[in-house]
Design an enzyme around this catalytic site. Structure first.
Site, PDB file in Angstrom:
ATOM      1  N   SER A   1       3.518  26.392  73.176  1.00  0.00           N
ATOM      2  CA  SER A   1       4.161  27.629  72.722  1.00  0.00           C
ATOM      3  C   SER A   1       5.376  27.253  71.891  1.00  0.00           C
ATOM      4  O   SER A   1       5.841  26.114  71.948  1.00  0.00           O
ATOM      5  CB  SER A   1       4.624  28.460  73.916  1.00  0.00           C
ATOM      6  OG  SER A   1       5.834  27.945  74.435  1.00  0.00           O
ATOM      7  N   ASP A   2       5.897  28.171  71.107  1.00  0.00           N
ATOM      8  CA  ASP A   2       7.190  27.892  70.492  1.00  0.00           C
ATOM      9  C   ASP A   2       8.251  28.119  71.575  1.00  0.00           C
ATOM     10  O   ASP A   2       7.964  28.650  72.649  1.00  0.00           O
ATOM     11  CB  ASP A   2       7.437  28.770  69.256  1.00  0.00           C
ATOM     12  CG  ASP A   2       8.495  28.135  68.351  1.00  0.00           C
ATOM     13  OD1 ASP A   2       9.186  27.196  68.802  1.00  0.00           O
ATOM     14  OD2 ASP A   2       8.654  28.576  67.204  1.00  0.00           O
ATOM     15  N   TRP A   3       9.449  27.696  71.291  1.00  0.00           N
ATOM     16  CA  TRP A   3      10.527  27.729  72.289  1.00  0.00           C
ATOM     17  C   TRP A   3      10.690  29.151  72.865  1.00  0.00           C
ATOM     18  O   TRP A   3      11.119  30.061  72.155  1.00  0.00           O
ATOM     19  CB  TRP A   3      11.819  27.262  71.642  1.00  0.00           C
ATOM     20  CG  TRP A   3      13.025  27.349  72.509  1.00  0.00           C
ATOM     21  CD1 TRP A   3      13.654  28.470  72.953  1.00  0.00           C
ATOM     22  CD2 TRP A   3      13.754  26.260  73.059  1.00  0.00           C
ATOM     23  NE1 TRP A   3      14.713  28.157  73.735  1.00  0.00           N
ATOM     24  CE2 TRP A   3      14.814  26.799  73.819  1.00  0.00           C
ATOM     25  CE3 TRP A   3      13.623  24.863  72.974  1.00  0.00           C
ATOM     26  CZ2 TRP A   3      15.738  25.985  74.494  1.00  0.00           C
ATOM     27  CZ3 TRP A   3      14.543  24.070  73.633  1.00  0.00           C
ATOM     28  CH2 TRP A   3      15.582  24.644  74.390  1.00  0.00           C
ATOM     29  N   GLY A   4      10.321  29.306  74.120  1.00  0.00           N
ATOM     30  CA  GLY A   4      10.499  30.603  74.771  1.00  0.00           C
ATOM     31  C   GLY A   4       9.689  31.727  74.166  1.00  0.00           C
ATOM     32  O   GLY A   4       9.959  32.904  74.449  1.00  0.00           O
ATOM     33  N   SER A   5       8.691  31.392  73.337  1.00  0.00           N
ATOM     34  CA  SER A   5       7.946  32.481  72.669  1.00  0.00           C
ATOM     35  C   SER A   5       7.162  33.299  73.694  1.00  0.00           C
ATOM     36  O   SER A   5       6.853  34.464  73.443  1.00  0.00           O
ATOM     37  CB  SER A   5       7.011  31.934  71.591  1.00  0.00           C
ATOM     38  OG  SER A   5       6.043  31.075  72.173  1.00  0.00           O
TER      39      SER A   5
END
Ligand code: BGC
Length: 754
Positions: free
Chosen positions: A291-295
């Site tokens: 995932s992207d950061w905290g997405s």
């Protein structure tokens, strides 16, 4: 009888050989077997742990973590509940963390160490947008190779690059990380960068895993505002957004990263259409998706998930294999499996993908493969790395205007004034994502002039203004204070030539740095005009991370050089171009607008039903602005002049179309030209772009030399994806165009037969 015996013997050998051959599993199968064996030994918690990624949370070579949240993460490491970390670098740090996992967790599964090695680690290369302007795939691959060598030397085994997002909107700050607006060029560059990072085999000591990001559509944020809604049709998705991702996948990219945006109202992290249907099914991709950061967590703010538990359910089921910093998987996946909301198969599949990469990198054979103190000492910022950074920096510079051949300047140039704070700034040329570069470690323009013993006088004219905190948004270039103008103007008045270095500071583009205006920031435009009033003999050197609106400069300033943010060797590269040691060869990969109102502006748009120009008002245009960009895609000048002639089309026996053109260097010095081939499908079952890049070659020619440049197009180059994602090739009339920019082209028609 004898003969028969021999035949029987031969048959025996052949069959024996075949059966040995058939029995021997391929290396892929061997890895898969190892993965299955390990998976069978893992508890559910351990499996979910592999799907969990944490940011570095404590100075691992110091005392144990004290803060509660850090203590918890530390416990997770010991239990084997972490599959990867990010932002932990340095052999000491990496080794210490890897030791915890390998020695203390039950199965000792080594970690991945991820980092944003975007354009170099210690040796900083030009920002990717600049590098793309070199159109030099070898140099780009080499830049990624060196970044990998340096990253591998400090313990990093996974980079979150290349960013392959196509973008048509210069307001979006992350255009600096990409390869511009064109999917064909973007696809080639994506493959080159993957090859560079990963080397010939992931098992090699200096190979690191790459990551194609952000899947998908992130570069189409509405109004260029980062993290904003994306609303594109599937036709654009298939033909413009996906090709560089597909190319990265075909080049063997080890991982994908999803993105912060929604697509058709579904956040990318929970987008099963993207991650499952396209990536994993249609493309048969075997790597994993992070995932992207905290997405994941952000889906709560999107109003797509009620809580973190639902985030975990939606993301895992949609094929997002690893959770970066949302804490959704580690906290909720187990319950979700127990409740039957996430199938164990989903977990097993995700974990298998992650483990496979760890095997491929050789981490099970040696978890400390990337912990080599000797390499850490000797592989960073070497003279060879600096030389390579200088080489691609020169190639990335684009000459935008050169009236009356003001450039190149003579080294004996008397009375040279240098104006602009960026001329002496050693920090901005490093650009954003400069990772481990020492602050202010680039060669500035003034440094390089002094080193080349070129005499000059310097006035900043404006200053970089630091805010109260270090928060980059607060850094700006004078917006109110023009007190240094007088000194700059006085200097310009008494000088023959004025070199003005203007643009954006290094943190003005990049993630979160969208701009609503594309003019020169702060008081720099006013400074330029004030200097121009006393001395118009100006060479404008631009340093910036995105296309800017420099319409005024284009109208008034005789020479303009686009020098982006060129990294460690920036000033040297600029000086070598300005004084003629290197003949500029870069070409723009993003259109430069005349004003921000034209954005998004890109060369490969569809034809409108009301093309113009027309005398009356009812055609597709602005009443207060031209439709044309200031500088188009593919544009860039040289100190020599190239001419194109004799465009020939010829069908080969193979069915390929041979396109040839004669390129002549008409000027007095040798130089390189990027020859570009575009086509236009004149009538199709879906409206096609007015031009599409389909081939290019960078050619070096001596003065007076002519070369026949030949391209071969096979029928797939004439095809496109329909709105359902089906690739089709339709016979019919095509325009074939070849030239030195998307707007300066020789044309011929071609009929593609069935
Ligand atoms: C960015 C990614 C990056 C990640 C980790 C995110 O904010 O969008 O591109 O890889 O952070 O640093």
């Amino acid at each position: 009888m004898k003969l028969n015996k021999r035949v029987t013997f031969l048959v025996f050998i052949v069959l024996g050989y075949q059966s040995t051959f058939a029995q021997k599993p391929s290396s892929v199968e061997v890895t898969d077997q190892k993965v299955s064996k390990l998976l069978a030994q893992m508890t559910l918690e351990e499996k979910i742990g592999q799907m969990n990624q944490y940011n570095g949370f404590w100075e691992s070579t110091g005392p144990l973590p004290q803060e509660e949240s850090a203590k918890l993460k530390y416990e997770h490491l010991k239990k084997g509940w972490v599959g990867a970390v990010l932002n932990v670098t340095g052999v000491d740090n990496v080794r210490r963390i890897q030791e915890i996992v390998v020695n203390e967790s039950r199965l000792g599964i080594p970690l991945l160490f991820g980092s944003d090695v975007i354009h170099g680690y210690k040796t900083i290369f030009p920002i990717p947008l600049a590098e793309s302007a070199s159109w030099d795939l070898k140099a780009i691959e080499q830049s990624a190779r060196i970044a990998a060598v340096e990253a591998a030397a400090v313990g990093i085994n996974w980079t979150f690059a290349p960013m392959v997002d196509i973008s048509r909107d210069a307001r979006w700050g992350r255009v600096m990380e990409g390869a511009g607006e064109d999917p064909f060029l973007g696809a080639k560059i994506a493959a080159a960068r993957v090859k560079g990072f990963q080397g010939e085999s992931l098992s090699f000591p200096t190979s690191i895993a790459a990551c194609a990001k952000h899947f998908a559509g992130y570069g189409f944020a509405e109004s260029g505002k980062d993290y904003n809604t994306v609303d594109i049709g599937t036709y654009t998705l298939y033909n413009t957004v996906l090709p560089p991702f597909k190319s990265a996948a075909d080049a063997g990219v080890a991982t994908f990263m999803n993105s912060f945006n929604v697509l058709n109202g579904v956040p990318a992290t929970a987008n099963s259409f993207l991650q499952r249907d396209i990536l994993k099914k249609k493309w048969a991709y075997r790597g994993f998706v992070v995932s992207d950061w905290g997405s994941g967590k952000e889906m709560i703010d999107h109003g797509f998930a009620a809580d973190l538990k639902q985030v975990a359910e939606l993301s895992a089921n949609a094929g997002s294999d690893m959770d970066m910093e949302s804490y959704a998987y580690i906290n909720h996946l187990k319950t979700l499996v127990e409740e039957g909301k996430v199938d164990l198969k989903v977990i097993d599949e995700a974990v298998s993908r992650i483990l496979r990469l760890k095997f491929e990198l050789g981490l099970f054979d040696n978890p400390y493969k990337y912990c080599n103190f000797k390499a850490e000492k000797s592989n960073l910022l070497t003279p060879e790395h600096r030389a390579a950074a200088l080489d691609v920096a020169k190639k990335s510079i684009v000459l935008l205007k050169n009236k009356n051949n003001l450039l190149p300047l003579k080294k004996s140039q008397k009375n040279l004034a240098v104006i602009g704070v960026l001329a002496s700034d050693k920090n901005s040329p490093l650009g954003n994502w400069r990772l481990a570069a020492t602050d202010s470690s680039a060669v500035s323009v003034t440094d390089a002039l002094s080193a080349a013993k070129i005499s000059y006088s310097y006035a900043k004219g404006v200053e970089l203004v630091y805010g109260k905190t270090n928060f980059p948004d607060e850094l700006s270039i004078n917006t109110k204070d023009s007190s240094e103008f007088a000194q700059a103007v006085a200097l310009a008045k008494q000088s023959e030539v004025v070199m003005m270095v203007l643009g954006e500071h290094g943190m003005q583009s990049g993630e979160g740095r969208s701009r609503a205006s594309l003019t020169l920031p702060g008081l720099q435009q006013q400074l330029l005009e004030a200097v121009y009033r006393v001395n118009p003999n100006i060479v404008l050197v631009l340093m910036n991370g995105r296309p800017l609106d420099i319409s005024w400069a284009d109208e008034h300033i005789p020479a303009i050089v686009e020098a982006w943010q060129l990294g460690t060797s920036s000033g040297t590269a600029i000086t070598q171009v300005l004084f003629g040691d290197y003949n500029p060869s870069g070409k723009l990969t993003m259109s430069f607008p005349r004003s921000v109102g034209q954005v998004p502006i890109y060369y490969n748009h569809f034809a409108s039903g009301r093309p113009g120009p027309k005398a009356e008002v009812f055609w597709s245009h602005y009443t207060d602005e031209s439709n044309k960009p200031l500088y188009p895609f593919g544009y860039g000048l040289s100190y020599t002049e190239f001419s194109y002639a004799d465009l020939q089309l010829e069908e080969q026996l193979s069915g390929k179309l041979k396109v040839s053109v004669k390129l002549t260097n008409k000027g007095g010095r040798s130089g390189e030209e990027v020859v570009q081939l575009f086509l236009h499908d004149q009538v199709a079952s879906q409206v096609r772009p007015v031009k599409e890049l389909k081939a290019f070659e960078k050619v070096l020619l001596a003065p007076g030399e002519t070369k026949l440049v030949v391209f071969e197009l096979d029928s797939t180059e004439f095809g496109f994806y329909d709105q359902y994602g089906k690739f089709i090739v339709e016979p019919g009339e095509f325009e074939i165009m070849v030239g030195g920019s998307s707007e300066d082209l020789l044309k011929k028609n071609w009929t593609l037969r069935k």
